[in-house]
Write a protein that holds these residues in place. Structure first.
Motif, short mmCIF file in Angstrom:
data_model
loop_
_atom_site.label_atom_id
_atom_site.label_comp_id
_atom_site.label_asym_id
_atom_site.label_seq_id
_atom_site.Cartn_x
_atom_site.Cartn_y
_atom_site.Cartn_z
N LEU A 98 0.83 -1.20 0.00
CA LEU A 98 0.00 0.00 0.00
C LEU A 98 0.87 1.26 0.00
CD1 LEU A 98 -2.67 -1.12 2.62
CD2 LEU A 98 -3.07 -0.75 0.18
N LEU A 99 1.96 1.21 0.74
CA LEU A 99 2.86 2.36 0.82
C LEU A 99 3.47 2.67 -0.54
CD1 LEU A 99 3.87 4.22 3.16
CD2 LEU A 99 5.91 2.79 3.23
N LEU A 100 3.97 1.63 -1.23
CA LEU A 100 4.59 1.82 -2.54
C LEU A 100 3.56 2.07 -3.64
CD1 LEU A 100 7.44 -0.85 -2.42
CD2 LEU A 100 7.56 1.60 -1.94
N GLY A 106 -5.02 3.98 2.78
CA GLY A 106 -5.07 2.53 2.96
C GLY A 106 -4.05 2.05 3.97
N VAL A 107 -2.87 2.65 3.96
CA VAL A 107 -1.84 2.29 4.94
C VAL A 107 -2.33 2.58 6.35
CG1 VAL A 107 0.47 2.83 5.80
CG2 VAL A 107 0.09 2.66 3.34
N LEU A 108 -2.84 3.78 6.56
CA LEU A 108 -3.28 4.18 7.90
C LEU A 108 -4.41 3.28 8.41
CD1 LEU A 108 -3.27 8.07 7.55
CD2 LEU A 108 -1.71 6.69 8.93
N LYS A 109 -5.38 3.03 7.57
CA LYS A 109 -6.53 2.23 8.02
C LYS A 109 -6.11 0.80 8.33
CE LYS A 109 -11.45 2.09 7.40
NZ LYS A 109 -12.59 2.67 6.68
N THR A 110 -5.28 0.21 7.46
CA THR A 110 -4.80 -1.15 7.71
C THR A 110 -3.94 -1.21 8.95
OG1 THR A 110 -4.82 -1.62 5.33
CG2 THR A 110 -3.49 -3.07 6.72
N PHE A 112 -3.93 0.71 11.59
CA PHE A 112 -4.64 0.94 12.84
C PHE A 112 -5.69 -0.12 13.16
CE2 PHE A 112 -3.60 5.62 12.20
CZ PHE A 112 -2.64 5.64 13.21
N VAL A 113 -6.46 -0.56 12.18
CA VAL A 113 -7.67 -1.33 12.51
C VAL A 113 -7.65 -2.80 12.09
CG1 VAL A 113 -8.96 0.82 12.25
CG2 VAL A 113 -8.98 -0.83 10.39
N GLN A 114 -6.77 -3.21 11.18
CA GLN A 114 -6.83 -4.61 10.74
C GLN A 114 -6.13 -5.51 11.75
OE1 GLN A 114 -6.21 -5.38 6.62
NE2 GLN A 114 -5.60 -7.50 6.94
N PRO A 115 -6.80 -6.52 12.27
CA PRO A 115 -6.17 -7.43 13.23
C PRO A 115 -5.17 -8.35 12.55
CG PRO A 115 -8.37 -8.19 12.71
CD PRO A 115 -8.21 -6.86 12.02
N GLY A 116 -4.26 -8.87 13.34
CA GLY A 116 -3.29 -9.82 12.82
C GLY A 116 -3.91 -11.19 12.63
N VAL A 117 -3.21 -12.02 11.88
CA VAL A 117 -3.72 -13.37 11.58
C VAL A 117 -3.95 -14.18 12.85
CG1 VAL A 117 -3.18 -15.54 10.42
CG2 VAL A 117 -2.63 -13.37 9.31
N GLY A 118 -3.02 -14.08 13.79
CA GLY A 118 -3.14 -14.89 15.00
C GLY A 118 -3.46 -14.10 16.24
N ASP A 119 -4.04 -12.91 16.08
CA ASP A 119 -4.36 -12.08 17.25
C ASP A 119 -5.35 -12.77 18.18
OD1 ASP A 119 -2.71 -10.04 16.61
OD2 ASP A 119 -4.27 -8.60 16.05
N ILE A 120 -5.13 -12.62 19.48
CA ILE A 120 -6.08 -13.13 20.45
C ILE A 120 -7.33 -12.23 20.44
CG2 ILE A 120 -4.27 -14.12 21.90
CD1 ILE A 120 -4.56 -11.73 23.76
N PRO A 121 -8.47 -12.73 20.93
CA PRO A 121 -9.71 -11.95 20.89
C PRO A 121 -9.59 -10.57 21.52
CG PRO A 121 -10.19 -14.23 21.42
CD PRO A 121 -8.69 -14.11 21.40
N PHE A 122 -8.81 -10.44 22.59
CA PHE A 122 -8.68 -9.14 23.27
C PHE A 122 -8.12 -8.09 22.33
CE2 PHE A 122 -6.04 -6.16 25.74
CZ PHE A 122 -7.04 -5.53 26.46
N PHE A 123 -7.04 -8.42 21.60
CA PHE A 123 -6.44 -7.47 20.67
C PHE A 123 -7.38 -7.17 19.50
CE2 PHE A 123 -2.06 -8.99 22.18
CZ PHE A 123 -1.99 -7.98 23.13
N GLN A 125 -10.58 -7.08 19.68
CA GLN A 125 -11.60 -6.16 20.19
C GLN A 125 -11.07 -4.72 20.23
OE1 GLN A 125 -12.71 -7.84 23.96
NE2 GLN A 125 -13.63 -9.67 23.04
N VAL A 126 -9.81 -4.58 20.60
CA VAL A 126 -9.22 -3.23 20.62
C VAL A 126 -9.16 -2.66 19.20
CG1 VAL A 126 -7.16 -1.88 21.16
CG2 VAL A 126 -7.86 -3.71 22.68
N ARG A 127 -8.79 -3.50 18.22
CA ARG A 127 -8.76 -3.04 16.83
C ARG A 127 -10.17 -2.65 16.36
NH1 ARG A 127 -3.54 -1.87 15.39
NH2 ARG A 127 -2.16 -3.48 16.20
N GLU A 128 -11.16 -3.38 16.82
CA GLU A 128 -12.55 -3.05 16.45
C GLU A 128 -12.95 -1.69 17.03
OE1 GLU A 128 -14.83 -6.32 17.85
OE2 GLU A 128 -14.10 -7.72 16.31
N ARG A 129 -12.53 -1.41 18.24
CA ARG A 129 -12.81 -0.11 18.84
C ARG A 129 -12.10 1.00 18.08
NH1 ARG A 129 -10.98 -0.41 24.78
NH2 ARG A 129 -11.76 1.76 24.74
N LEU A 130 -10.89 0.74 17.64
CA LEU A 130 -10.16 1.73 16.83
C LEU A 130 -10.88 1.97 15.51
CD1 LEU A 130 -6.45 0.61 17.43
CD2 LEU A 130 -7.54 2.69 18.29
#
Length: 297
Positions: A98-100, A106-110, A112-123, A125-130
């Motif tokens: 996205l940067l190149l 698109g860079v900023l939104k990804t 800040f808000v896109q969770p990682g592949v193996g993120d635990i539910p807590f993280f 949820q934080v991304r969803e709040r963001l």
């Protein structure tokens, strides 16, 4: 267990506060080797020598290991870049793309808000709040402040955006080292994709490929909508490296020892080879809980 050779500049070993080094990590042992006239650089690296012990339950085809090791030692293995390059969220390559592409929004939104592949539910949820507060940099900063270590990079960018909301490129440059990692990850993604597609189609591939968005990946760049990576990199203050990486490398197998609980083998890899890639050609690697009952401590 791993060992590395490092150089510490401007201080005699006798005057170095070794107690401080031990407090950084009590499992790390520092031992002096010699005094040098210059720093150790990447050019001094010759490769890695590793001892790996693989636990198994006896159902695996361990008898094939020696055969596979002989084959890879003679003909080499496909030298994929390790997944660790893509970051803990496995998003670095996407951010680099996205940067190149010049898609800063698109860079900023990804980022800040896109969770990682193996993120635990807590993280997640934080991304969803963001995501709910996306665009309100102050509100997002307040959410991220609850996890100052995990969201350290996000907080630096949010602080810059809160101060000057319209200067999005400048805000991203607050984490310039991360930007370089993203671009490097995208180059690794291109490298791996080229190798994967060649293997799928049983096509030959060059002995080396560039570790940068290059004309060698012209078709892949076209489909990724990356038309001028050099210009976009310069706009962000990023230097695109010109290093080449071998597509196939051969390990040197020193010995293989069978044990009741598994197999230990000792091998060396040349510079620019990846141990994870090598092991992935030998075993199907899994991680996670619960630990199987047959694994002995």
């Amino acid at each position: 267990v791993t060992s590395q050779r490092v150089s510490i500049d401007g201080v005699a070993w006798e005057r170095l506060d070794r107690s401080l080094l031990s407090r950084l990590d009590p499992m790390v042992v520092f031992e002096p080797v010699a005094y040098e006239a210059a720093h150790i650089s990447a050019d001094d690296v010759v490769g890695d020598r590793m001892t790996v012990f693989v636990r198994h339950d006896g159902s695996e085809e361990i008898e094939n290991l020696k055969f596979l090791l002989d084959v890879y030692e003679e003909y080499g293995f496909v030298n994929f870049v390790s997944p660790s390059v893509f970051g803990s969220r496995r998003l670095n390559h996407k951010l680099g793309c996205l940067l190149l592409r010049g898609d800063i929004e698109g860079v900023l939104k990804t980022f800040f808000v896109q969770p990682g592949v193996g993120d635990i539910p807590f993280f997640r949820q934080v991304r969803e709040r963001l995501a709910v507060s996306y665009g309100d940099w102050g509100a997002m900063k307040e959410i991220a402040t609850s996890l100052p270590y995990t969201f350290a990079a996000e907080l630096r960018v949010l602080g810059a955006l809160e101060a000057e909301p319209k200067k999005t490129r400048q805000a991203l440059r607050a984490i310039s080292r991360e930007l370089e990692k993203w671009v490097q990850a995208y180059a690794a993604w291109l490298f791996n994709r080229m190798l994967s597609e060649a293997m799928t189609r049983l096509e030959p591939v060059d002995a080396e490929l560039p570790m940068r968005p290059d004309t060698a990946y012209k078709t892949l760049l076209y489909f990724d909508l990356v038309s001028d990576p050099d210009t976009e990199a310069k706009r962000m203050g990023i230097h695109l490296a010109s290093a080449m990486r071998p597509t196939r490398v051969s390990p040197e197998i020193h010995r293989v020892i069978r044990k009741n609980a598994g197999t230990r083998f000792v091998f060396s890899l040349p510079k620019d080879a990846d141990a994870h890639a090598f092991l992935s050609h030998l075993y199907r690697l899994h991680e996670g809980l619960p630990v199987p009952g047959w694994v002995r401590s």
